[in-house]
Design an enzyme around this catalytic site. Sequence first.
Site, PDB file in Angstrom:
ATOM      1  N   HIS A 195       0.876  -1.182   0.000  1.00  0.00           N
ATOM      2  CA  HIS A 195       0.000   0.000   0.000  1.00  0.00           C
ATOM      3  C   HIS A 195       0.904   1.220   0.000  1.00  0.00           C
ATOM      4  CE1 HIS A 195      -3.926   1.856   0.561  1.00  0.00           C
ATOM      5  NE2 HIS A 195      -3.409   2.632   1.504  1.00  0.00           N
ATOM      6  N   LYS A 198     -10.068   6.224  -4.599  1.00  0.00           N
ATOM      7  CA  LYS A 198      -9.106   7.252  -4.237  1.00  0.00           C
ATOM      8  C   LYS A 198      -7.716   6.746  -4.579  1.00  0.00           C
ATOM      9  CE  LYS A 198      -8.032   8.368   0.164  1.00  0.00           C
ATOM     10  NZ  LYS A 198      -8.192   8.946   1.502  1.00  0.00           N
ATOM     11  N   LYS A 257      -3.572   7.261  -4.102  1.00  0.00           N
ATOM     12  CA  LYS A 257      -2.505   7.849  -3.312  1.00  0.00           C
ATOM     13  C   LYS A 257      -1.418   8.348  -4.260  1.00  0.00           C
ATOM     14  CE  LYS A 257      -3.891   6.898   0.975  1.00  0.00           C
ATOM     15  NZ  LYS A 257      -4.042   7.916   2.020  1.00  0.00           N
ATOM     16  N   ASP A 278      -5.322  11.558  -2.987  1.00  0.00           N
ATOM     17  CA  ASP A 278      -4.825  11.935  -1.666  1.00  0.00           C
ATOM     18  C   ASP A 278      -3.331  12.177  -1.790  1.00  0.00           C
ATOM     19  OD1 ASP A 278      -4.230  12.345   0.977  1.00  0.00           O
ATOM     20  OD2 ASP A 278      -4.902  10.383   1.673  1.00  0.00           O
ATOM     21  N   GLU A 338      -7.258  15.550  -1.679  1.00  0.00           N
ATOM     22  CA  GLU A 338      -7.126  15.475  -0.221  1.00  0.00           C
ATOM     23  C   GLU A 338      -5.751  15.945   0.219  1.00  0.00           C
ATOM     24  OE1 GLU A 338      -7.414  12.085   3.345  1.00  0.00           O
ATOM     25  OE2 GLU A 338      -8.244  11.680   1.345  1.00  0.00           O
ATOM     26  N   ASP A 385      -7.426  16.800   5.795  1.00  0.00           N
ATOM     27  CA  ASP A 385      -7.302  15.595   6.613  1.00  0.00           C
ATOM     28  C   ASP A 385      -6.309  15.819   7.745  1.00  0.00           C
ATOM     29  OD1 ASP A 385      -7.067  13.079   7.738  1.00  0.00           O
ATOM     30  OD2 ASP A 385      -6.159  12.148   5.975  1.00  0.00           O
ATOM     31  N   LYS A 408     -11.845  11.502  11.687  1.00  0.00           N
ATOM     32  CA  LYS A 408     -11.170  10.263  12.085  1.00  0.00           C
ATOM     33  C   LYS A 408     -11.202  10.182  13.604  1.00  0.00           C
ATOM     34  CE  LYS A 408      -8.035   9.944   8.107  1.00  0.00           C
ATOM     35  NZ  LYS A 408      -6.620   9.900   7.644  1.00  0.00           N
ATOM     36  N   GLU A 434     -14.376   6.082   3.707  1.00  0.00           N
ATOM     37  CA  GLU A 434     -13.316   5.211   3.208  1.00  0.00           C
ATOM     38  C   GLU A 434     -13.031   4.089   4.220  1.00  0.00           C
ATOM     39  OE1 GLU A 434      -9.911   7.782   2.681  1.00  0.00           O
ATOM     40  OE2 GLU A 434      -9.470   7.790   4.829  1.00  0.00           O
TER      41      GLU A 434
END
Length: 372
Positions: A21, A166, A168, A197, A223, A248, A272, A326
Amino acid sequence: MSTTIHSIDAILVDIPTIRPHKLSMTTMGVQTMVIVRIKDSNGLEGLGEATTIGGLSYGPESPESIKLTIDSYLAPLLLNQPSNNINTLKVRLNANIRANHLAKSAIETALLDLNGKQQGLSVSQLLGGAIHQHLPVLWVLASGDTAKDIDEAQSMIAAKRHCVFKLKIGSRPVMEDVKHVAAIKAALGDSVSIRVDVNQAWDEFTATKGMQALQSAGIDWVEQPTPTKDFASLVRLSQKFTIPILADESINDATDGFQLAAAGFSGSYALKIAKSAGPIGALKLASVAQASGIGLYGGTMLEGTIGTVASLHAWSTLEKLHVGTEMFGPLLMKDDIVVNPLNYSNFGVEIPTTPGLGVEIDEDKLAFYRRK
């Protein structure tokens, strides 16, 4: 008679991810969770979770520091205290311990789970009641390989698991990232929503160039393009482009939310529970956003099922999540440590309705994955 807190255990759990990831600051192959178990004097147990992204590459708390903070500082303040007044316990912790929001979030979540089981109520009921029983969930495409990301997205759409994605970006030169994103958008078509993001990787000059190109490519929002506390750049960028910005890392709690809104920001906030020291704090931030005309988004720290379901209970009490959620964290991991995983279907996830969080630890799985 009120029960008291009998024991608090914090356990490190390492579970491999289904694929690397890739974020702007790190690439993850394993997710480490801190699982908190609080037992009351009657033997009932509440579960909590604190999870961050990539150790200390994302923020100031690591899994190891979270466990140390709970064991050495938070637990001694809570043991033998009445278990049913969460607000009093929060005041006690905050009066003695600064920051450490992730550790406090795990404790608050476990207390909510425990209180729910004590009263026979779900966590969403404790928080005022669920408006939604099913919430939409996007998927993050983060392999960094354009062809792989397209194939992954198409398989998700075909399985009716996700239809919003989304990406990255931020680890490569800006126009390489834009080319990657634009190719995926073109392959998936206008019926699929694509967001990006940046995880703070750009300065304002780079963000201006990148956002202009992303806006032209039909990307729906960006983001956290710039560094955490550079509120001024977020405000200027939000006023310069029609492509919306999601704040964020800049937004931890209601105070941050008020300050950014007062500075003139227009866009959305990523809620969050980990950043806000628990579900209660995250909902306070949501109230500030709603009063300021700021949109809401249900964000994740890539938690496992326990942290994810705690967030879902909180998000379910909000009338509108303008840009969805998400809450895909458990799907990124190769295995789970709960008996009954969450039900992901119809491009979203179901909210459990049983007392507390609605999940139960699989003791064998926990024993296998806990750090030795």
